[in-house]
Design an enzyme around this catalytic site. Structure first.
Site, PDB file in Angstrom:
ATOM      1  N   GLU A 169     -28.634   7.874 -39.467  1.00  0.00           N
ATOM      2  CA  GLU A 169     -28.745   9.085 -39.758  1.00  0.00           C
ATOM      3  C   GLU A 169     -27.944   9.224 -41.841  1.00  0.00           C
ATOM      4  OE1 GLU A 169     -26.192  13.327 -38.028  1.00  0.00           O
ATOM      5  OE2 GLU A 169     -25.561  11.150 -37.737  1.00  0.00           O
TER       6      GLU A 169
ATOM      7  N   HIS B 291     -29.529  18.442 -32.354  1.00  0.00           N
ATOM      8  CA  HIS B 291     -28.462  18.858 -31.817  1.00  0.00           C
ATOM      9  C   HIS B 291     -27.405  19.360 -32.545  1.00  0.00           C
ATOM     10  CE1 HIS B 291     -27.596  14.693 -33.389  1.00  0.00           C
ATOM     11  NE2 HIS B 291     -26.171  14.906 -32.912  1.00  0.00           N
ATOM     12  N   ASP B 292     -27.734  19.036 -33.742  1.00  0.00           N
ATOM     13  CA  ASP B 292     -26.424  19.326 -35.334  1.00  0.00           C
ATOM     14  C   ASP B 292     -26.322  20.609 -36.194  1.00  0.00           C
ATOM     15  OD1 ASP B 292     -23.697  17.354 -34.512  1.00  0.00           O
ATOM     16  OD2 ASP B 292     -25.177  15.606 -36.276  1.00  0.00           O
TER      17      ASP B 292
ATOM     18  N   ASP C 190     -29.433   6.241 -28.810  1.00  0.00           N
ATOM     19  CA  ASP C 190     -28.472   6.073 -29.997  1.00  0.00           C
ATOM     20  C   ASP C 190     -27.478   5.293 -30.001  1.00  0.00           C
ATOM     21  OD1 ASP C 190     -27.129   8.261 -31.803  1.00  0.00           O
ATOM     22  OD2 ASP C 190     -28.037  10.458 -31.325  1.00  0.00           O
TER      23      ASP C 190
ATOM     24  N   ASP D 206     -26.806   6.620 -35.961  1.00  0.00           N
ATOM     25  CA  ASP D 206     -25.494   7.808 -36.366  1.00  0.00           C
ATOM     26  C   ASP D 206     -25.168   7.590 -37.385  1.00  0.00           C
ATOM     27  OD1 ASP D 206     -24.547  10.672 -35.780  1.00  0.00           O
ATOM     28  OD2 ASP D 206     -22.403   9.195 -35.268  1.00  0.00           O
TER      29      ASP D 206
END
Length: 602
Positions: free
Chosen positions: A277, A351-352, A110, A218
């Site tokens: 993302e 995860h979100d 990440d 991210d």
């Protein structure tokens, strides 16, 4: 049957590893705890590599394990070269990379570089003085003042995790700094060349030289802001601060920055995997597709959020939706991406977001839960793009129990949302305990916490998440284990050929053996049908017919002429155990939540 009409460029169907690989996201805090301290760790990931390899996984995307104060569960990084002690050591990550490469697997790290932690050396230095060499690494601005002399932030931007300002006052230097997320996550200023070079050299190249095989980036579409930082449009007059993304998402230099990153870093490491993302970009394909056009030399894929928002945006404001809406979004991204020559990321979980079985399936009974988990697997495994599977999705992990109180929700977004609304209602009603049932209902449907409770490995203590450590005790998991773990766990499913886990393994193998799943041109059938999601996929001489009954009723579905002839079935799979599907002419009977995938020649 002739080929589907398409304007797709020829390179769309060119084979590539990043297109065909199966990527599994590991959220390390909740995956597997190897040392018994209650927190998942890198050694826990290593211990499960053979399980993931057997599932069909080619790549692991590892959410942040860097040193962090953990204000935002590791997405506030204080040192990019160190591993947080709760996850292990740098030597552990080196071992993980080596063990994955032995198994012909790749590791995607990440990359969090829109912001860092306020404890990072860069920010610590930056706030020491206005002339510090690191001052321009961040967005510092003087205050504004009202006519009455009240000190005000530089603009009206709101932070993402609360209704408060995206600016934090610093007493020492008498200026504000920008944080689009919480105040402990100051935004890096990509307008400063030294920032970009530090990221490229000190972070990206450092990890790639260590053996990392790529990056999930991210909120990468936020790194370019409109430099004048103007006030945001007032969308909600009742709120003091407003959503900033007109000026902070997909900014004026975003493609310049990513092309520079590609030129200076990514292009120098063949075989990398990159995915960005791209939130806060609603229903605007033309804004997002340039990120992934090969001729632009930026990223391979992105995570778009339009499908994730079909059941409500903002995230904690849920709404009901129709199947036709879900189909339209899916089809548009399939068709437009193929016509433009870009590449999709296929996912329903990360995860979100809350669990897909609770949002798009039916988790009310074990039978429905099993059938719809398999149906959603069949959907994802037959769409064009790079497939992502999130930990626990392969065993149909569901949302947290509805009787859990707010204290069990540990995510900062959940806690702030609840606390702010509680304060407002106390003020309005004068009651110490006002009714919060609607807020809890929203959290029960859409909170990020649903994706973050511990992975359910077996029916032992705490679902086998933490072993007995050297001191003879099991550490309490950092987040409560789901109450249903005795019935829904890996150990129970791994030996059961009819389990959700076995179906995922079968569908991944089916996807790898039928390239039409990955590369096939997509044609949506019966777009207004609110019961069945039907489509065809065509790649070279192979054609797939996919029929998904999204209802708990028996449905009789008639294939439209657009689907062509049923033809010879060389292979098929589905979530019922009976034999091959039986078509009466152009009609097929679909059982409750039945998924049917038929492969054959054109």
């Amino acid at each position: 049957m002739g080929s589907v009409e398409t304007t797709a460029p020829s390179h769309y169907q060119e084979r590539a590893h990043f297109k065909e690989c199966i990527i599994y996201q590991v959220y390390p805090a909740s995956f597997c705890d190897a040392n018994g301290d209650g927190m998942g760790d890198v050694q826990g990931v290593i211990s499960k590599l053979d399980y993931l390899k057997d599932l069909g996984v080619d790549v692991i995307w590892l959410s942040p394990v860097y040193k962090s104060p953990f204000i935002d569960n590791g997405y506030d990084i204080s040192e990019y070269h160190e591993i947080d002690p709760r996850f292990g050591t740098l030597a552990d990550v080196d071992q993980l990379i080596a063990e994955m490469h032995k198994r012909d697997m790749k590791l995607v790290m990440d990359l969090v570089v829109n912001h860092c932690s306020d404890q990072h050396e860069w920010f610590v230095e930056s706030r020491k003085s206005k002339d510090n060499p690191y001052r321009d690494f961040f967005w510092w601005r003087p205050a504004k003042y009202s006519d009455s002399g009240e000190r005000l932030p530089p603009n009206n931007w709101r932070e993402e995790f609360s209704s408060g300002s995206a600016w934090e006052w610093d007493e020492l230097t008498q200026e504000y700094y920008l944080h689009l997320y919480c105040k402990e996550q100051p935004d890096l200023n990509w307008e400063t060349p030294a920032v970009r070079q530090a990221i490229y050299t000190d972070i990206m190249k450092w990890w790639l030289d260590r053996g990392c095989d790529g990056f999930r980036m991210d909120v990468i579409n936020l790194i370019s802001k409109v430099p004048s930082l103007p006030d945001a449009p007032i969308k909600n007059p009742e709120e003091k601060f407003q959503e900033s993304y007109k000026y902070t998402a997909n900014g004026p230099r975003i493609h310049e920055f990513l092309q520079e990153m590609n030129r200076e870093v990514l292009s120098k490491y063949p075989g990398l995997i990159t995915v960005g993302e791209t939130p806060f970009t609603h229903h605007d394909f033309d804004v997002l597709v340039p990120y992934v056009l090969p001729e632009n030399k930026e990223l391979q894929t992105i995570f778009q959020f339009e499908q994730q928002e079909v059941d409500g945006y903002p995230q904690l404001v849920p709404k009901d939706y129709k199947l036709s809406e879900f189909k339209e979004i899916t089809a548009r991204w399939q068709i437009e991406m193929q016509n433009r020559g870009g590449w999709n990321s296929i996912y329903l979980e990360n995860h979100d977001v809350a669990r897909s079985i609770s949002r798009f399936g039916n988790d009310t009974t074990p039978t429905y839960r099993t059938l719809t988990a398999k149906l959603l697997s069949a959907l994802q495994c037959t769409l064009s793009g790079t497939l992502y599977v999130y930990q626990g999705e392969e065993i149909a992990m569901a949302n947290l129990p509805k009787d859990w109180p707010i204290e069990e929700y540990v995510d900062i977004a959940s806690q702030v949302y609840y606390a702010e609304e509680l304060a407002v209602r106390k003020h309005k009603t004068g009651e110490e305990k006002p009714d919060m049932s609607d807020i809890m209902s929203a959290l029960q449907r859409k909170s990020r916490d649903h994706a973050r409770n511990p992975m359910q490995w077996d029916d032992g203590l705490d679902a086998g998440f933490s072993p007995i450590n050297k001191k003879g005790w099991v550490g309490k998991p950092w987040m409560r284990v789901h109450d249903d773990y005795k019935e829904w766990n890996v150990a129970k499913q791994i030996g059961d050929p009819e389990s959700v886990l076995s179906f995922w393994k079968k569908m991944i193998a089916f996807r790898k053996s039928h390239l039409a799943c990955t590369y096939g041109y997509f044609t949506l059938l019966s777009p207004s049908n609110e019961e069945v999601f039907a489509y065809t996929k065509e790649y070279k001489d192979e054609r797939l017919l996919v029929l998904l009954n999204f209802t708990k009723e028996d449905v009789s579905y008639t294939l439209p002429e657009q689907a062509g002839a049923v033809g010879d079935m060389s292979d098929f799979t589905g979530n019922y155990t009976s034999g091959p599907p039986h078509f009466e002419g152009r009609e097929v009977k679909l059982r409750p939540y039945e998924a049917l995938v038929v492969a054959g020649g054109k």
